[in-house]
Design a protein around this motif. Structure first.
Motif, PDB file in Angstrom:
ATOM      1  N   TYR A 214       0.847  -1.199   0.000  1.00  0.00           N
ATOM      2  CA  TYR A 214       0.000   0.000   0.000  1.00  0.00           C
ATOM      3  C   TYR A 214       0.877   1.242   0.000  1.00  0.00           C
ATOM      4  CZ  TYR A 214      -3.626   3.260   1.688  1.00  0.00           C
ATOM      5  OH  TYR A 214      -4.493   4.293   1.836  1.00  0.00           O
ATOM      6  N   LYS A 216       0.504   5.716  -0.343  1.00  0.00           N
ATOM      7  CA  LYS A 216      -0.464   6.818  -0.375  1.00  0.00           C
ATOM      8  C   LYS A 216       0.291   8.143  -0.285  1.00  0.00           C
ATOM      9  CE  LYS A 216      -2.860   8.074   3.299  1.00  0.00           C
ATOM     10  NZ  LYS A 216      -3.845   8.114   4.394  1.00  0.00           N
ATOM     11  N   ASN A 218      -0.301  12.086   0.687  1.00  0.00           N
ATOM     12  CA  ASN A 218      -1.263  12.923   1.385  1.00  0.00           C
ATOM     13  C   ASN A 218      -0.721  14.343   1.464  1.00  0.00           C
ATOM     14  OD1 ASN A 218      -2.528  14.121   3.947  1.00  0.00           O
ATOM     15  ND2 ASN A 218      -3.799  12.363   3.469  1.00  0.00           N
ATOM     16  N   SER A 231      -5.753  13.337  -0.632  1.00  0.00           N
ATOM     17  CA  SER A 231      -5.076  12.031  -0.600  1.00  0.00           C
ATOM     18  C   SER A 231      -5.104  11.419  -1.985  1.00  0.00           C
ATOM     19  CB  SER A 231      -5.791  11.097   0.368  1.00  0.00           C
ATOM     20  OG  SER A 231      -5.570  11.528   1.677  1.00  0.00           O
ATOM     21  N   ARG A 233      -4.653   7.930  -3.732  1.00  0.00           N
ATOM     22  CA  ARG A 233      -4.473   6.475  -3.573  1.00  0.00           C
ATOM     23  C   ARG A 233      -4.287   5.860  -4.944  1.00  0.00           C
ATOM     24  NH1 ARG A 233      -6.685   5.689   1.705  1.00  0.00           N
ATOM     25  NH2 ARG A 233      -7.764   7.589   2.262  1.00  0.00           N
TER      26      ARG A 233
END
Lengths: 285, 148
Positions: A214, A216, A218, A231, A233
């Motif tokens: 994962y 991400k 931000n 954010s 993703r």
């Protein structure tokens, strides 16, 4: 039976001593039956049968004087308490353990827009260890790692939703309280070697294969009293990377250093954040 | 290098502890034969740990082999014959326990303790224990030390 003979001999000896007569000992080998009768006035000892003669009979009577006290005792078992016991902490070749909680900060990356980075994880949530019992230990395990990269101001991460390419850009004019962070969560598979020096000191070297499950980006900023929290993703991180991990530990507390030579993003899907160094504290390694 | 140091230290320690029993028959049992023997546990303690309990030497041997138990008993009885003080109990013609105070070595008291737990009445165990102790501890202190 020997005890009975001894008892008999002892009582005989006491009686004889009282009488101040010369010692005499009567030894009866393997008597069949010994009957001791104690009365308020004295003791009667009767021995029936012996090694040589089944019908052998011997009787001895002893009268107590007024001051005599007869003690009858039977010893109890001796409960032994050894002051030094051999350690039961046996060492085994094979074991399964959880080890290596670490937390640290970045020493730098090849990507010079990174302001600071942060790292924590558990090197081995579970590992299969082989101990040579001569100071070396090898293990293979599975663990968790988390890395965060924070960009230098005034740069922030932006992502093109269509192409899923991450890039850096400047914050809008007049932003305050801004931050832009890339975080990567990883399931790691460390292959580890440990060398012990004495009971407390050891070094750890490990190569980890990372499955970056994962990632991400931000970005957070404030413009005209309005908070913006963006954010991104679904960014294209490299799913598989490799790190090198080293640590020095004393009494299971130590310092670690971690080097990540691989790029976080897939080629063409983001800035080349690689050759990162992390350093910090590790416990229970 | 580390292993060599450990081996040398172990040898020295064993030699020192063995020398402590010089002149006794039980010395034969502490020649290292039980170090790796199955069913035998040998413990040698000297130095600070021993001093903490008023001893300079603590040397124990526990064996579970009945044949070895006979050998141990025989040697203990031989040494016991030269004890300056002794407390013994025989059960079924065998030595159940013996607590022998031997002649002093310089200023240290010397004790031999023997226990054959096979002969225990309550819960017999297949263990024969021999302990050699040397130090300033008195008989009563030794008894307190090794008795529950």
């Amino acid at each position: 039976m020997k005890k009975i003979v001894l008892l008999f001999a002892t009582m005989l000896a006491i009686a004889q001593a009282q009488a101040a007569a010369p010692d005499t000992v009567t030894v009866i080998e393997q008597p069949k039956q010994v009957i001791i009768t104690e009365t308020p006035t004295g003791s009667l000892i009767k021995v029936i049968g012996s090694k040589e003669k089944d019908d052998y009979s011997f009787t001895y009577t002893m009268q107590h004087s007024g001051n005599d006290t007869v003690h009858t005792s039977q010893s109890t078992d001796w409960e032994l308490n050894l002051p030094f016991k051999k350690s039961s902490n046996k060492e085994y070749h094979w074991s399964v353990v959880c080890s290596g909680l670490y937390i640290g900060a970045g020493l730098g990356t090849s990507f010079n827009l990174v302001n600071n980075s942060f790292n924590w994880g558990i090197l081995n949530i579970a590992s299969l260890n082989y101990n040579t019992l001569h100071g070396q230990q090898f293990s293979i395990g599975v663990g968790y790692d988390n890395k965060r990269f924070s960009l230098k101001r005034p740069n922030c991460f932006v992502m093109d939703e269509e192409t899923e390419i991450v890039d850096t850009d400047s914050y809008p004019e007049g932003t305050i309280d801004n931050s832009s962070v890339l975080s990567v969560r990883t399931i790691q598979f460390p292959l580890q070697f440990q060398q012990f020096f004495g009971k407390k000191f050891h070094i750890t070297l490990a190569g980890t294969m990372n499955w970056n499950v994962y990632a991400k980006c931000n970005t957070h900023y404030k413009v005209n009293k309005t908070h913006h929290d963006v954010s991104y993703r679904g960014i294209k991180q490299n799913k598989l990377t490799f790190d090198v991990f080293g640590a020095l530990s004393y009494n299971r507390i130590g310092i670690y250093c971690r080097y990540s030579p691989c790029s976080v993003f897939k080629k063409g899907f983001g800035p080349e954040i690689k050759n990162t160094w992390m350093m910090g504290v590790a416990i229970a390694l | 290098m580390k292993r060599i140091t450990i081996i040398i230290l172990t040898c020295l320690l064993t030699t020192m502890a063995t020398m402590a029993q010089t002149g006794l028959n039980i010395n034969r049992l502490f020649d290292g034969r039980y170090k790796k023997a199955a069913g035998a546990t040998e413990i040698i303690v000297t130095g600070v740990q021993a001093r903490e309990i008023g001893l300079t030497v603590y040397h124990s041997l526990s064996v579970t082999d009945k044949n070895q138990a006979e050998l141990v008993e025989g040697l203990v009885v031989k040494d016991g014959a030269h004890a300056v003080d002794k407390e013994v109990e025989y059960r079924n013609g065998q030595l159940y326990y013996g607590f022998y105070t031997m002649k002093k070595s310089k200023r240290d008291n010397r004790y031999i303790f023997y226990l054959n737990q096979n002969l225990a009445r309550k819960s017999p165990k297949n263990i024969v224990t021999l302990i050699y102790m040397e130090g300033l501890a008195t008989q009563d202190e030794i008894k307190k030390l090794i008795r529950k």
